[in-house]
Design an enzyme around this catalytic site. Structure first.
Site, PDB file in Angstrom:
ATOM      1  N   GLU A  45       0.165  10.554   9.114  1.00 33.86           N
ATOM      2  CA  GLU A  45      -0.407  10.760   7.791  1.00 33.86           C
ATOM      3  C   GLU A  45      -1.897  11.024   7.958  1.00 33.86           C
ATOM      4  O   GLU A  45      -2.633  10.170   8.460  1.00 33.86           O
ATOM      5  CB  GLU A  45      -0.185   9.534   6.901  1.00 33.86           C
ATOM      6  CG  GLU A  45       1.275   9.290   6.571  1.00 33.86           C
ATOM      7  CD  GLU A  45       1.481   8.024   5.757  1.00 33.86           C
ATOM      8  OE1 GLU A  45       0.474   7.503   5.221  1.00 33.86           O
ATOM      9  OE2 GLU A  45       2.618   7.565   5.668  1.00 33.86           O
ATOM     10  N   ASP A  56      -6.689   1.799  -1.658  1.00 28.97           N
ATOM     11  CA  ASP A  56      -7.034   1.467  -0.283  1.00 28.97           C
ATOM     12  C   ASP A  56      -7.894   0.218  -0.183  1.00 28.97           C
ATOM     13  O   ASP A  56      -8.755  -0.027  -1.021  1.00 28.97           O
ATOM     14  CB  ASP A  56      -7.768   2.644   0.363  1.00 28.97           C
ATOM     15  CG  ASP A  56      -6.886   3.865   0.484  1.00 28.97           C
ATOM     16  OD1 ASP A  56      -5.719   3.695   0.867  1.00 28.97           O
ATOM     17  OD2 ASP A  56      -7.345   4.986   0.190  1.00 28.97           O
TER      18      ASP A  56
END
Length: 253
Positions: A45, A56
């Site tokens: 990814e 995140d």
């Protein structure tokens, strides 16, 4: 057949690695991808850095901030990856947020991904209904798999809706928190993994968030097809550099 689907047919448990493009240094992107494939990683990814990465944790946020400071942006990432299929054969997925994709132009973004050899896209903030109404045809036109996320709080009805709309794998977020390494999984997460497995979805699941070592990789893949490591890998890059990727992957399995 899309490279993701080919990879999912393999009998082994899959290891996917996330890293932020343009980090630690602006021009590390291609070398990191090549080193990961060389050292047995099954999928990668590639994180497109964004200034407001809501899902995140601090490690990925900091790497994203530094990558932007380094000068990474969408057009540069595409330029860096233009020849990647001359040296790399495993599935590559672009992971990011919808705003940069929208600014670039969704069709232009998908077309460029197709030209480069990107296999899939993960956009956590692109809702399923918006995707289906406005963008599914474009993704299909360019042979891109859109990967959807589920969490422990996602309802069974919604999970089945996502499963019906998916044609690759489902990204099974291990907890409701942001990304970041954990020392292990508790009963709540284990029960969640088993509950999803019992649903017998048509798409395999790959677990992300909280995978950091061999123990958590094995636990996550007990019922799932694979696991994704992000924050722990970025910490390793920060501490030890691109040259030490083999050391990291050897510790996972």
């Amino acid at each position: 057949m899309n490279r993701i689907n080919n990879k999912l047919q393999e009998s082994k448990k899959l290891l996917s690695i996330y890293f932020t493009a343009g980090y630690p240094a602006l021009n590390d992107t291609v070398q990191i991808i090549q080193e990961l494939e060389k050292n047995g990683v099954d999928m990668i990814e590639i994180g497109l850095p964004f200034s407001d990465p809501l899902a995140d944790g601090p490690t990925i946020q900091e790497s994203s901030t530094q990558a932007l400071r380094n000068g990474m942006h969408t057009e540069l990432l595409f330029e860096q990856l233009k020849d990647i299929r001359k040296t790399v054969s495993i599935p590559l997925i672009v992971m990011g947020y919808f705003n940069p994709m929208l600014q670039y132009g969704v069709e232009a973004f998908c077309k460029k991904c197709h030209e480069i050899g990107i296999d899939g896209i993960i956009m956590p903030d692109l809702p399923l209904d918006v995707y289906q109404a406005d963008y599914a045809a474009t993704f299909k036109k360019y042979g891109l798999i859109n990967v959807f996320l589920i969490t422990p709080q996602t309802s069974e009805a919604r999970i089945r809706e996502i499963d019906a709309a998916s044609d690759g794998f489902i990204y099974m977020v291990s907890s409701a928190s942001v990304t970041g390494a954990k020392t292990g999984f508790g009963d709540m997460q284990t029960n969640y993994f088993e509950r999803i497995a019992a649903m017998q979805l048509k798409n395999p699941q790959i677990v992300g968030f909280g995978i950091s070592n061999s123990e958590t990789f094995q636990a996550a893949t007990h019922t799932a097809k694979g696991a994704i490591i992000g924050s722990a890998f970025i910490k390793h890059l920060t501490a030890s550099g691109v040259e030490s990727i083999a050391e990291f992957t050897q510790r996972i399995r």
